[in-house]
Design an enzyme around this catalytic site. Structure first.
Site, PDB file in Angstrom:
ATOM      1  N   ASP A  39       1.077  -1.252   0.070  1.00  0.00           N
ATOM      2  CA  ASP A  39       0.042   0.082  -0.062  1.00  0.00           C
ATOM      3  C   ASP A  39       0.899   1.143   0.040  1.00  0.00           C
ATOM      4  O   ASP A  39       1.860   1.078   0.298  1.00  0.00           O
ATOM      5  CB  ASP A  39      -0.740   0.111   1.202  1.00  0.00           C
ATOM      6  N   ASP A  65       3.307   2.421  -4.164  1.00  0.00           N
ATOM      7  CA  ASP A  65       2.457   3.268  -5.033  1.00  0.00           C
ATOM      8  C   ASP A  65       1.949   2.486  -6.609  1.00  0.00           C
ATOM      9  O   ASP A  65       2.953   2.298  -7.290  1.00  0.00           O
ATOM     10  CB  ASP A  65       2.819   4.554  -5.485  1.00  0.00           C
ATOM     11  N   ASN A  92      -5.717  -4.747  -6.024  1.00  0.00           N
ATOM     12  CA  ASN A  92      -6.958  -4.399  -5.336  1.00  0.00           C
ATOM     13  C   ASN A  92      -7.249  -2.903  -5.159  1.00  0.00           C
ATOM     14  O   ASN A  92      -8.083  -2.232  -5.016  1.00  0.00           O
ATOM     15  CB  ASN A  92      -7.216  -5.034  -3.937  1.00  0.00           C
ATOM     16  N   TYR A 163     -14.909   6.688 -12.497  1.00  0.00           N
ATOM     17  CA  TYR A 163     -14.941   5.405 -12.050  1.00  0.00           C
ATOM     18  C   TYR A 163     -15.098   4.348 -12.739  1.00  0.00           C
ATOM     19  O   TYR A 163     -14.416   3.116 -13.014  1.00  0.00           O
ATOM     20  CB  TYR A 163     -15.453   5.348 -10.589  1.00  0.00           C
ATOM     21  N   LYS A 167     -13.131   1.025 -14.203  1.00  0.00           N
ATOM     22  CA  LYS A 167     -13.612  -0.131 -13.563  1.00  0.00           C
ATOM     23  C   LYS A 167     -14.062  -1.104 -14.911  1.00  0.00           C
ATOM     24  O   LYS A 167     -13.821  -2.258 -14.803  1.00  0.00           O
ATOM     25  CB  LYS A 167     -14.402  -0.435 -12.778  1.00  0.00           C
ATOM     26  N   ILE A 196     -19.775  -2.584  -0.566  1.00  0.00           N
ATOM     27  CA  ILE A 196     -19.300  -3.296   0.484  1.00  0.00           C
ATOM     28  C   ILE A 196     -18.600  -2.384   1.614  1.00  0.00           C
ATOM     29  O   ILE A 196     -18.218  -1.343   1.328  1.00  0.00           O
ATOM     30  CB  ILE A 196     -18.113  -4.245   0.074  1.00  0.00           C
ATOM     31  N   THR A 198     -16.650  -0.676   3.629  1.00  0.00           N
ATOM     32  CA  THR A 198     -15.257  -0.357   3.705  1.00  0.00           C
ATOM     33  C   THR A 198     -15.279   0.849   3.978  1.00  0.00           C
ATOM     34  O   THR A 198     -16.069   1.900   3.831  1.00  0.00           O
ATOM     35  CB  THR A 198     -14.379  -0.856   2.598  1.00  0.00           C
TER      36      THR A 198
END
Ligand code: NAD
Length: 258
Positions: A39, A65, A92, A163, A167, A196, A198
């Site tokens: 991460d 990164d 992810n 987005y 995706k 979800i 998060t």
């Protein structure tokens, strides 16, 4: 049963808790994988790795990164030096720039694609090379690449312009990786989460509170999913149980796109 015994996995965007990356890394480690979680938030990734290690698993955190090719080279070289192999890559890491198109700047659009889509190119391309290398039997070792897309990569969702573009790109790119890797046993599939619970959703819903009820009305199960729901799908795709599955998309959305 250790469904990932002997396998080496890299999960990007593993720092966020609750997050899909950390839940996946934890689940993989529970099933015997040696997990590298990366991460740009190194401290966060280290905290998740420490939690895995404390529970008896094997995990290493690395700063990464995903938009940086140099970082990809450094991370994969470190894994190669330590393990000599990579069996599983979960692309992810991601961000969500949401809002009506007139409010999305060109810079937002490019940044969104850089983090969500270009990163998948950087990682998949390099993983393909590592996974194609011969194993003990002299043939390609193979592996599983899991690209985290979204329901917004399958259907149009208002306010998700940049987005969705990123995706949707992940979905189709995954099929090309699947086709190019298939003969060498490298599988690639995309996973499409719905809503979800998060950190990314926390931010998105805070920014779009007015949309929350409307979005909930679109989920037949009338609740958000848990990170573990995605981690379990990722586990199946990472394991040999899915050995004949490649170039496919897996929707985990409580019926949102049914
Ligand atoms: P999250 O915000 O909780 O976690 C994302 C992680 O990615 C964070 O740890 C962040 O530091 C990391 N990250 C962001 N940019 C990075 C970069 N440039 N380099 C390295 N790391 C970076 O989000 P999440 O909900 O866990 O989402 C994970 C993935 O699932 C994302 O790709 C997201 O688009 C996708 N997704 C999530 C949902 C959902 O409802 N949560 C739905 C569909 C798709």
């Amino acid at each position: 049963m250790a469904r990932l015994a002997g396998k080496v996995a890299l999960v990007t965007g593993g720092a966020s808790v609750p997050g899909l990356g950390s839940a996946t890394a934890i689940r993989f480690a529970q099933e015997g994988a040696t997990v590298y979680l990366t991460d740009r938030d190194l401290a966060g990734a280290q905290a998740v790795a420490a939690q895995i290690t404390a529970a008896g698993g094997r995990a290493t955190a690395l700063e990464h990164d995903v938009t940086s090719e140099a970082d990809w080279d450094r991370v994969l070289a470190a894994i190669d030096a330590a393990e000599g192999r990579l069996d599983i890559l979960v692309n992810n890491a991601g961000i969500a720039v949401l809002g009506p198109l007139e409010d999305v700047t060109a810079a937002d659009f490019l940044r969104q694609n850089d983090v969500n889509l270009n990163s998948v190119f950087h990682g998949s391309k390099r993983a393909l090379v590592m996974m194609r290398r011969p194993g003990d039997g002299g043939t390609a070792r193979g592996g599983s690449i899991i690209n985290i897309s979204s329901v917004a990569g399958l259907i149009g969702v208002p306010g998700c312009g940049s987005y969705a573009a990123s995706k949707g790109g992940v979905r189709l790119f995954s099929k090309v990786v699947a086709l190019e890797g298939a003969a060498d046993g490298v599988r690639c599939n995309s996973v499409h989460p719905g809503m979800i619970a998060t950190n990314i959703q926390g931010v998105a819903l805070e920014d779009n509170a007015a949309n929350f009820d409307a979005v909930m009305a679109l989920i037949p199960m009338v609740r958000m999913g848990e990170p573990e729901d995605i981690a379990n799908m990722n586990l199946f795709l990472a394991s040999d149980e899915s050995r004949y599955i490649t170039g496919a998309e897996f929707v985990v959305d409580g019926g949102m796109t049914a």
